[in-house]
Design a protein around this motif. Structure first.
Motif, PDB file in Angstrom:
ATOM      1  N   SER A  72     -10.966  19.595  16.760  1.00 38.98           N
ATOM      2  CA  SER A  72     -11.460  20.590  17.698  1.00 38.98           C
ATOM      3  C   SER A  72     -11.650  19.977  19.088  1.00 38.98           C
ATOM      4  CB  SER A  72     -12.788  21.160  17.189  1.00 38.98           C
ATOM      5  OG  SER A  72     -13.336  22.062  18.121  1.00 38.98           O
ATOM      6  N   GLU A 110     -12.146  17.473  11.233  1.00 40.84           N
ATOM      7  CA  GLU A 110     -12.051  18.804  11.825  1.00 40.84           C
ATOM      8  C   GLU A 110     -12.734  18.842  13.192  1.00 40.84           C
ATOM      9  OE1 GLU A 110     -13.698  21.416   8.949  1.00 40.84           O
ATOM     10  OE2 GLU A 110     -11.959  21.348   7.599  1.00 40.84           O
ATOM     11  N   GLU A 111     -13.878  18.150  13.294  1.00 41.21           N
ATOM     12  CA  GLU A 111     -14.570  18.098  14.580  1.00 41.21           C
ATOM     13  C   GLU A 111     -13.729  17.372  15.625  1.00 41.21           C
ATOM     14  OE1 GLU A 111     -17.477  18.674  17.436  1.00 41.21           O
ATOM     15  OE2 GLU A 111     -17.216  19.571  15.452  1.00 41.21           O
TER      16      GLU A 111
END
Length: 295
Positions: free
Chosen positions: A109, A105-106
Protein backbone atom coordinates in the motif's frame (compact mmCIF):
# COMPACT_ATOMS: atom_id res chain seq x y z
CA UNK A 1 19.34 -102.76 53.44
CA UNK A 2 19.52 -106.25 52.00
CA UNK A 3 22.98 -107.76 52.32
CA UNK A 4 24.65 -110.80 50.80
CA UNK A 5 27.09 -112.78 52.90
CA UNK A 6 30.69 -112.66 52.03
CA UNK A 7 30.96 -116.42 52.25
CA UNK A 8 28.27 -116.99 49.74
CA UNK A 9 29.35 -117.74 46.35
CA UNK A 10 28.84 -114.81 44.11
CA UNK A 11 29.98 -114.36 40.63
CA UNK A 12 30.13 -111.03 38.99
CA UNK A 13 28.90 -110.90 35.53
CA UNK A 14 31.53 -110.39 33.00
CA UNK A 15 30.67 -107.06 31.66
CA UNK A 16 34.13 -105.77 31.26
CA UNK A 17 33.43 -103.15 33.97
CA UNK A 18 36.24 -102.42 36.41
CA UNK A 19 35.73 -102.97 40.11
CA UNK A 20 34.96 -99.96 42.09
CA UNK A 21 37.61 -98.87 44.51
CA UNK A 22 37.45 -98.37 48.23
CA UNK A 23 34.54 -96.33 49.32
CA UNK A 24 32.49 -97.32 46.33
CA UNK A 25 28.81 -96.76 47.01
CA UNK A 26 28.01 -100.34 45.97
CA UNK A 27 30.16 -102.18 48.66
CA UNK A 28 30.16 -101.78 52.44
CA UNK A 29 33.52 -100.67 53.77
CA UNK A 30 33.43 -102.93 56.91
CA UNK A 31 31.26 -105.85 56.01
CA UNK A 32 32.14 -106.27 52.44
CA UNK A 33 28.48 -106.65 51.70
CA UNK A 34 27.00 -105.44 48.56
CA UNK A 35 23.94 -103.09 48.78
CA UNK A 36 21.50 -101.58 46.32
CA UNK A 37 22.59 -98.28 44.59
CA UNK A 38 20.67 -95.09 45.62
CA UNK A 39 20.52 -91.42 44.24
CA UNK A 40 23.55 -89.40 45.36
CA UNK A 41 22.92 -87.10 48.35
CA UNK A 42 23.78 -83.88 46.35
CA UNK A 43 20.76 -84.26 43.99
CA UNK A 44 18.47 -82.36 46.37
CA UNK A 45 20.97 -79.54 46.64
CA UNK A 46 21.12 -79.32 42.88
CA UNK A 47 17.34 -79.03 42.69
CA UNK A 48 17.37 -76.28 45.30
CA UNK A 49 20.04 -74.41 43.42
CA UNK A 50 18.05 -74.78 40.21
CA UNK A 51 14.90 -73.43 41.84
CA UNK A 52 16.82 -70.55 43.36
CA UNK A 53 18.35 -69.75 39.97
CA UNK A 54 14.94 -69.94 38.33
CA UNK A 55 13.55 -67.54 40.92
CA UNK A 56 16.43 -65.18 40.33
CA UNK A 57 15.85 -65.32 36.59
CA UNK A 58 12.16 -64.61 37.07
CA UNK A 59 12.98 -61.80 39.47
CA UNK A 60 15.46 -60.37 36.95
CA UNK A 61 12.83 -60.59 34.22
CA UNK A 62 10.34 -58.83 36.47
CA UNK A 63 12.80 -56.06 37.22
CA UNK A 64 13.62 -55.77 33.53
CA UNK A 65 9.92 -55.45 32.72
CA UNK A 66 9.58 -52.73 35.34
CA UNK A 67 12.56 -50.88 33.94
CA UNK A 68 11.19 -51.18 30.42
CA UNK A 69 7.84 -49.93 31.62
CA UNK A 70 9.44 -46.90 33.25
CA UNK A 71 11.52 -46.21 30.16
CA UNK A 72 8.47 -46.54 27.95
CA UNK A 73 6.52 -44.22 30.22
CA UNK A 74 9.33 -41.67 30.21
CA UNK A 75 9.63 -41.99 26.44
CA UNK A 76 5.91 -41.44 26.10
CA UNK A 77 6.18 -38.31 28.20
CA UNK A 78 9.04 -37.11 26.02
CA UNK A 79 6.98 -37.73 22.88
CA UNK A 80 4.07 -35.82 24.39
CA UNK A 81 6.41 -32.95 25.29
CA UNK A 82 7.84 -32.88 21.77
CA UNK A 83 4.34 -32.95 20.34
CA UNK A 84 3.35 -29.97 22.48
CA UNK A 85 6.49 -28.08 21.42
CA UNK A 86 5.79 -28.84 17.75
CA UNK A 87 2.21 -27.61 18.04
CA UNK A 88 3.40 -24.47 19.83
CA UNK A 89 6.06 -23.84 17.15
CA UNK A 90 3.51 -24.27 14.35
CA UNK A 91 1.17 -21.82 16.05
CA UNK A 92 4.00 -19.29 16.47
CA UNK A 93 4.97 -19.67 12.83
CA UNK A 94 1.35 -19.16 11.79
CA UNK A 95 1.17 -15.97 13.83
CA UNK A 96 4.45 -14.74 12.31
CA UNK A 97 3.20 -15.60 8.82
CA UNK A 98 0.02 -13.62 9.39
CA UNK A 99 2.06 -10.68 10.70
CA UNK A 100 4.43 -10.88 7.73
CA UNK A 101 1.49 -10.98 5.33
CA UNK A 102 -0.06 -7.95 6.96
CA UNK A 103 3.30 -6.14 6.83
CA UNK A 104 3.70 -7.04 3.15
CA UNK A 105 0.23 -5.68 2.38
CA UNK A 106 1.07 -2.50 4.27
CA UNK A 107 4.34 -2.13 2.34
CA UNK A 108 2.50 -2.69 -0.95
CA UNK A 109 0.00 0.00 0.00
CA UNK A 110 2.86 2.38 0.83
CA UNK A 111 4.59 1.49 -2.45
CA UNK A 112 1.41 2.24 -4.38
CA UNK A 113 1.18 5.58 -2.63
CA UNK A 114 4.83 6.32 -3.44
CA UNK A 115 4.13 5.45 -7.08
CA UNK A 116 1.17 7.84 -7.10
CA UNK A 117 3.29 10.57 -5.50
CA UNK A 118 6.07 9.93 -8.04
CA UNK A 119 3.66 10.21 -10.97
CA UNK A 120 2.23 13.41 -9.53
CA UNK A 121 5.74 14.81 -9.03
CA UNK A 122 6.65 13.77 -12.57
CA UNK A 123 3.61 15.56 -13.97
CA UNK A 124 4.63 18.65 -11.98
CA UNK A 125 8.13 18.39 -13.42
CA UNK A 126 6.73 18.16 -16.95
CA UNK A 127 4.51 21.12 -16.21
CA UNK A 128 7.49 22.99 -14.76
CA UNK A 129 9.57 22.26 -17.86
CA UNK A 130 6.77 23.56 -20.06
CA UNK A 131 6.52 26.65 -17.87
CA UNK A 132 10.26 27.19 -18.15
CA UNK A 133 10.06 26.82 -21.92
CA UNK A 134 7.27 29.35 -22.12
CA UNK A 135 9.25 31.64 -19.87
CA UNK A 136 12.26 31.45 -22.18
CA UNK A 137 10.05 32.22 -25.19
CA UNK A 138 8.53 35.18 -23.38
CA UNK A 139 11.99 36.35 -22.37
CA UNK A 140 13.10 36.29 -26.02
CA UNK A 141 9.99 38.16 -27.08
CA UNK A 142 10.54 40.71 -24.35
CA UNK A 143 14.15 41.21 -25.38
CA UNK A 144 13.09 41.63 -29.00
CA UNK A 145 10.35 44.08 -28.06
CA UNK A 146 12.80 45.97 -25.88
CA UNK A 147 15.25 46.19 -28.75
CA UNK A 148 12.52 47.42 -31.05
CA UNK A 149 11.41 50.01 -28.51
CA UNK A 150 14.98 51.14 -27.96
CA UNK A 151 15.53 51.34 -31.69
CA UNK A 152 12.39 53.41 -32.09
CA UNK A 153 13.67 55.88 -29.53
CA UNK A 154 16.99 56.06 -31.37
CA UNK A 155 15.26 56.46 -34.72
CA UNK A 156 13.51 59.53 -33.40
CA UNK A 157 16.94 61.13 -33.08
CA UNK A 158 18.42 59.95 -36.38
CA UNK A 159 17.69 60.72 -39.96
CA UNK A 160 17.90 58.36 -42.89
CA UNK A 161 19.70 54.98 -42.74
CA UNK A 162 22.37 56.14 -45.14
CA UNK A 163 23.33 55.55 -48.72
CA UNK A 164 22.82 51.95 -49.86
CA UNK A 165 20.76 51.02 -46.77
CA UNK A 166 17.08 50.07 -46.73
CA UNK A 167 14.75 50.55 -43.82
CA UNK A 168 12.40 47.85 -42.59
CA UNK A 169 10.65 48.52 -39.33
CA UNK A 170 13.18 49.98 -36.95
CA UNK A 171 16.25 48.46 -38.65
CA UNK A 172 18.33 49.35 -41.65
CA UNK A 173 19.68 46.71 -44.04
CA UNK A 174 22.51 46.73 -46.52
CA UNK A 175 22.47 44.30 -49.44
CA UNK A 176 25.95 43.91 -50.90
CA UNK A 177 26.70 43.75 -54.58
CA UNK A 178 30.12 42.17 -54.26
CA UNK A 179 30.83 38.61 -53.03
CA UNK A 180 33.06 37.67 -50.08
CA UNK A 181 33.57 34.64 -47.88
CA UNK A 182 31.68 34.57 -44.58
CA UNK A 183 34.52 35.94 -42.39
CA UNK A 184 35.22 38.89 -44.74
CA UNK A 185 31.48 39.58 -45.00
CA UNK A 186 31.26 39.74 -41.21
CA UNK A 187 34.17 42.18 -41.07
CA UNK A 188 32.77 44.37 -43.86
CA UNK A 189 29.47 44.78 -41.99
CA UNK A 190 31.36 45.86 -38.89
CA UNK A 191 33.23 48.43 -40.99
CA UNK A 192 29.86 49.82 -42.13
CA UNK A 193 28.71 50.27 -38.55
CA UNK A 194 26.54 47.18 -38.35
CA UNK A 195 26.79 43.37 -38.39
CA UNK A 196 25.66 40.46 -40.49
CA UNK A 197 21.89 40.22 -40.35
CA UNK A 198 20.25 38.48 -37.36
CA UNK A 199 16.79 37.17 -38.27
CA UNK A 200 14.32 37.07 -35.38
CA UNK A 201 10.96 36.88 -37.14
CA UNK A 202 9.34 35.52 -40.27
CA UNK A 203 8.47 39.06 -41.34
CA UNK A 204 12.14 39.97 -41.26
CA UNK A 205 12.93 36.71 -43.10
CA UNK A 206 10.47 37.63 -45.86
CA UNK A 207 12.01 41.07 -46.23
CA UNK A 208 15.68 39.99 -46.47
CA UNK A 209 14.87 37.09 -48.81
CA UNK A 210 12.87 39.27 -51.25
CA UNK A 211 15.91 39.81 -53.48
CA UNK A 212 15.71 36.20 -54.64
CA UNK A 213 19.48 35.72 -54.29
CA UNK A 214 21.57 33.75 -51.85
CA UNK A 215 23.27 35.86 -49.12
CA UNK A 216 25.38 35.26 -46.04
CA UNK A 217 23.59 35.82 -42.70
CA UNK A 218 25.15 36.20 -39.26
CA UNK A 219 24.73 32.56 -38.12
CA UNK A 220 27.49 29.97 -37.63
CA UNK A 221 28.64 26.93 -35.59
CA UNK A 222 32.38 27.61 -35.87
CA UNK A 223 33.03 27.27 -32.14
CA UNK A 224 31.19 23.99 -31.63
CA UNK A 225 29.67 21.74 -34.28
CA UNK A 226 25.89 21.77 -34.12
CA UNK A 227 25.70 24.72 -31.71
CA UNK A 228 24.54 27.57 -33.96
CA UNK A 229 25.22 31.09 -32.71
CA UNK A 230 24.41 34.54 -34.08
CA UNK A 231 27.23 37.06 -34.47
CA UNK A 232 26.11 38.82 -31.27
CA UNK A 233 26.84 35.54 -29.34
CA UNK A 234 23.15 34.77 -28.94
CA UNK A 235 22.27 31.06 -29.34
CA UNK A 236 19.89 30.25 -32.15
CA UNK A 237 17.62 28.48 -29.67
CA UNK A 238 17.04 31.77 -27.82
CA UNK A 239 15.49 33.60 -30.77
CA UNK A 240 12.68 31.10 -31.22
CA UNK A 241 12.95 31.32 -35.02
CA UNK A 242 14.51 28.53 -37.10
CA UNK A 243 13.94 28.39 -40.84
CA UNK A 244 16.21 25.58 -42.01
CA UNK A 245 15.43 23.96 -45.33
CA UNK A 246 13.68 20.56 -45.09
CA UNK A 247 13.69 17.84 -47.74
CA UNK A 248 11.07 15.25 -48.54
CA UNK A 249 13.86 12.75 -49.10
CA UNK A 250 17.31 12.85 -47.58
CA UNK A 251 18.63 14.80 -44.61
CA UNK A 252 17.41 18.27 -43.72
CA UNK A 253 19.59 21.35 -43.32
CA UNK A 254 22.02 21.82 -41.66
CA UNK A 255 23.70 18.62 -42.89
CA UNK A 256 27.41 19.61 -42.60
CA UNK A 257 28.19 18.32 -46.10
CA UNK A 258 31.96 17.78 -46.52
CA UNK A 259 32.43 16.79 -50.16
CA UNK A 260 33.41 20.31 -51.26
CA UNK A 261 35.11 21.37 -48.01
CA UNK A 262 36.60 18.73 -45.65
CA UNK A 263 36.17 21.14 -42.73
CA UNK A 264 32.40 20.97 -43.23
CA UNK A 265 29.67 23.57 -43.57
CA UNK A 266 29.79 25.91 -40.59
CA UNK A 267 28.20 29.13 -41.89
CA UNK A 268 24.57 29.87 -42.71
CA UNK A 269 23.12 31.62 -45.76
CA UNK A 270 19.78 32.50 -47.25
CA UNK A 271 19.03 30.05 -50.06
CA UNK A 272 21.59 28.21 -52.13
CA UNK A 273 22.90 28.31 -55.67
CA UNK A 274 19.57 26.97 -56.88
CA UNK A 275 17.30 29.47 -55.14
CA UNK A 276 15.11 28.55 -52.17
CA UNK A 277 15.93 31.92 -50.59
CA UNK A 278 13.07 31.60 -48.10
CA UNK A 279 15.02 28.94 -46.20
CA UNK A 280 18.40 28.65 -44.48
CA UNK A 281 21.26 26.41 -45.59
CA UNK A 282 24.62 25.62 -44.04
CA UNK A 283 27.52 26.15 -46.41
CA UNK A 284 31.30 26.19 -46.49
CA UNK A 285 32.51 29.45 -44.96
CA UNK A 286 35.09 29.70 -47.80
CA UNK A 287 32.50 30.17 -50.49
CA UNK A 288 32.05 33.61 -52.02
CA UNK A 289 28.54 35.00 -51.60
CA UNK A 290 26.76 38.29 -51.31
CA UNK A 291 25.88 39.30 -47.75
CA UNK A 292 23.30 41.32 -45.81
CA UNK A 293 24.21 43.72 -43.01
CA UNK A 294 21.88 45.31 -40.49
CA UNK A 295 22.10 48.16 -38.01
Amino acid sequence: MDCISANAEFKLPKTGRKKRGFGSPGVSENTGCFFKKRNPPHTKNTMKLFLVALCLVLLFDLVALCVLGVLYFNKGVSYESLSDQFISTVENLSVQLRNATAAAEELKSQLDQVQVNYENALSHVVSLNETERQYEVLKVKYRTAHEVFSACKECQKCGQCGDGWKRFGVKCYYFSTDTLNWMNSRDRCVEKGGHLVIITSEAEQNFVSSSGETHWIGLNDLEKEGKWMWVNKQPLTDTGVTLWFTRKEGSDEPDNWKQEDPSGENCACLGNDYGDTHSWFDSSCRKLKKFICEK
